[in-house]
Write an enzyme that holds these catalytic residues in place. Structure first.
Site, PDB file in Angstrom:
ATOM      1  N   ILE A 146      -6.577   1.826  -5.327  1.00 22.79           N
ATOM      2  CA  ILE A 146      -7.203   2.999  -4.706  1.00 22.79           C
ATOM      3  C   ILE A 146      -8.708   2.928  -4.959  1.00 22.79           C
ATOM      4  CG2 ILE A 146      -7.288   5.533  -4.739  1.00 22.79           C
ATOM      5  CD1 ILE A 146      -4.593   4.363  -3.889  1.00 22.79           C
ATOM      6  N   LEU A 147      -9.511   3.212  -3.943  1.00 21.78           N
ATOM      7  CA  LEU A 147     -10.969   3.223  -4.140  1.00 21.78           C
ATOM      8  C   LEU A 147     -11.417   4.614  -4.576  1.00 21.78           C
ATOM      9  CD1 LEU A 147     -12.073   1.130  -1.047  1.00 21.78           C
ATOM     10  CD2 LEU A 147     -12.257   0.449  -3.444  1.00 21.78           C
TER      11      LEU A 147
ATOM     12  N   ASN B 234      -8.754   0.619   6.611  1.00 24.90           N
ATOM     13  CA  ASN B 234      -7.598   0.061   5.901  1.00 24.90           C
ATOM     14  C   ASN B 234      -6.465  -0.233   6.883  1.00 24.90           C
ATOM     15  OD1 ASN B 234      -5.859  -0.594   3.657  1.00 24.90           O
ATOM     16  ND2 ASN B 234      -4.932   1.431   3.821  1.00 24.90           N
TER      17      ASN B 234
ATOM     18  N   HIS C 133      -2.288  -0.583   7.008  1.00 28.23           N
ATOM     19  CA  HIS C 133      -1.139  -0.194   6.184  1.00 28.23           C
ATOM     20  C   HIS C 133       0.160  -0.435   6.957  1.00 28.23           C
ATOM     21  CE1 HIS C 133       0.961   1.943   3.006  1.00 28.23           C
ATOM     22  NE2 HIS C 133       1.664   2.517   3.964  1.00 28.23           N
TER      23      HIS C 133
ATOM     24  N   ARG D 152     -12.559   2.642 -13.809  1.00 30.45           N
ATOM     25  CA  ARG D 152     -12.366   2.290 -12.401  1.00 30.45           C
ATOM     26  C   ARG D 152     -13.633   2.609 -11.589  1.00 30.45           C
ATOM     27  NH1 ARG D 152      -7.312   1.793  -9.064  1.00 30.45           N
ATOM     28  NH2 ARG D 152      -6.259   1.380 -11.000  1.00 30.45           N
TER      29      ARG D 152
HETATM   30  C1  GAR Z   1      -0.378  -6.148   4.563  1.00 34.77           C
HETATM   31  O1  GAR Z   1       0.905  -6.004   5.126  1.00 34.77           O
HETATM   32  C2  GAR Z   1      -1.048  -4.785   4.424  1.00 34.77           C
HETATM   33  O2  GAR Z   1      -0.687  -3.891   5.416  1.00 34.77           O
HETATM   34  C3  GAR Z   1      -0.520  -4.343   3.082  1.00 34.77           C
HETATM   35  O3  GAR Z   1      -0.564  -5.513   2.286  1.00 34.77           O
HETATM   36  C4  GAR Z   1      -0.307  -6.639   3.116  1.00 34.77           C
HETATM   37  C5  GAR Z   1      -1.347  -7.704   2.821  1.00 34.77           C
HETATM   38  O4  GAR Z   1      -1.061  -8.924   3.435  1.00 34.77           O
HETATM   39  N1  GAR Z   1      -1.336  -3.294   2.540  1.00 34.77           N
HETATM   40  C6  GAR Z   1      -0.849  -2.224   1.919  1.00 34.77           C
HETATM   41  O5  GAR Z   1       0.331  -2.072   1.665  1.00 34.77           O
HETATM   42  C7  GAR Z   1      -1.905  -1.189   1.511  1.00 34.77           C
HETATM   43  N2  GAR Z   1      -1.299   0.048   1.108  1.00 34.77           N
HETATM   44  P1  GAR Z   1      -2.143 -10.094   3.525  1.00 34.77           P
HETATM   45  O6  GAR Z   1      -2.732 -10.294   2.113  1.00 34.77           O
HETATM   46  O7  GAR Z   1      -1.369 -11.297   3.971  1.00 34.77           O
HETATM   47  O8  GAR Z   1      -3.196  -9.681   4.523  1.00 34.77           O
END
Ligand code: GAR
Length: 180
Positions: free
Chosen positions: A83-84, A98, A100, A56
């Site tokens: 995870i980065l 990010n 979330h 990774r």
């Molecule tokens: C978003 O709702 C983002 O908050 C979530 O993935 C979705 C991506 O949607 N991210 C996470 O859960 C990170 N932990 P998109 O591809 O349509 O932008």
């Protein structure tokens, strides 16, 4: 400040950044088949699949080097689901953002929307934060509540959360660009 975006999924948040006129110059993914990549035929894109690297950390170092070569100074995770490692974060110190789908620090992880429904919370939300080496931890830039409605499913709640994300993520990026 030039922006690089990391995506894994459909890329509606990437689209919101583009629609806001932000200086997105490169897009990378951990998945060659991420639909988000199809949104940016006009930009340099690259896929860094874990299977193509020994570890990774090696993958993350290659991805960081590619972004740097594109002139990227700020990295936005827009639905990036890996995870980065420090190998990546050390190259962009406090310059990775990010989005979330919960009111962090509550409900970190990859299944935040389903987890919130299962827990029966009345309030969900959106958090935009600076990424550190934890899982969905790091200083919060912007946060907004999204009420959970009677009869909500993962799909209906996530759709309302995304409506807020599409406003909050570009606003947080703009705030950061102005501050630097
Ligand atoms: C978003 O709702 C983002 O908050 C979530 O993935 C979705 C991506 O949607 N991210 C996470 O859960 C990170 N932990 P998109 O591809 O349509 O932008």
């Amino acid at each position: 400040m030039t922006i690089g975006v990391l995506v894994s999924g459909t890329g509606t948040n990437l689209q919101a950044l583009l629609d806001a006129g932000l200086p997105v110059r490169a897009v990378a993914s951990n998945r060659r088949d991420a639909p988000a990549l199809e949104r940016v035929p006009h930009l340099p894109t690259a896929a860094f699949e874990l299977d193509d690297y020994g570890s990774r950390a090696e993958r993350d170092a290659a991805m960081a080097a590619w972004l740097e070569a594109q002139g990227v100074e700020l990295v936005v995770l827009a639905g990036y689901m890996h995870i980065l490692t420090p190998a990546f974060l050390e190259r962009f110190p406090e310059r990775v953002l990010n989005v979330h789908p919960s009111l962090l620090p509550d409900f970190p992880g990859a299944h935040a929307v389903a987890d919130q429904l299962a827990a029966g919370v009345a309030q969900s939300g959106v958090t935009v934060h600076i990424v550190d080496d934890g899982v969905d931890t790091g200083p919060i830039v912007l946060q907004e509540r999204v009420p959970v409605l009677d009869g909500d499913t993962v799909e209906t709640l996530h759709a309302r959360i995304k409506d807020v994300e599409h406003r909050l993520l570009p606003a947080a990026v703009e705030e950061l660009l102005c501050a630097r």
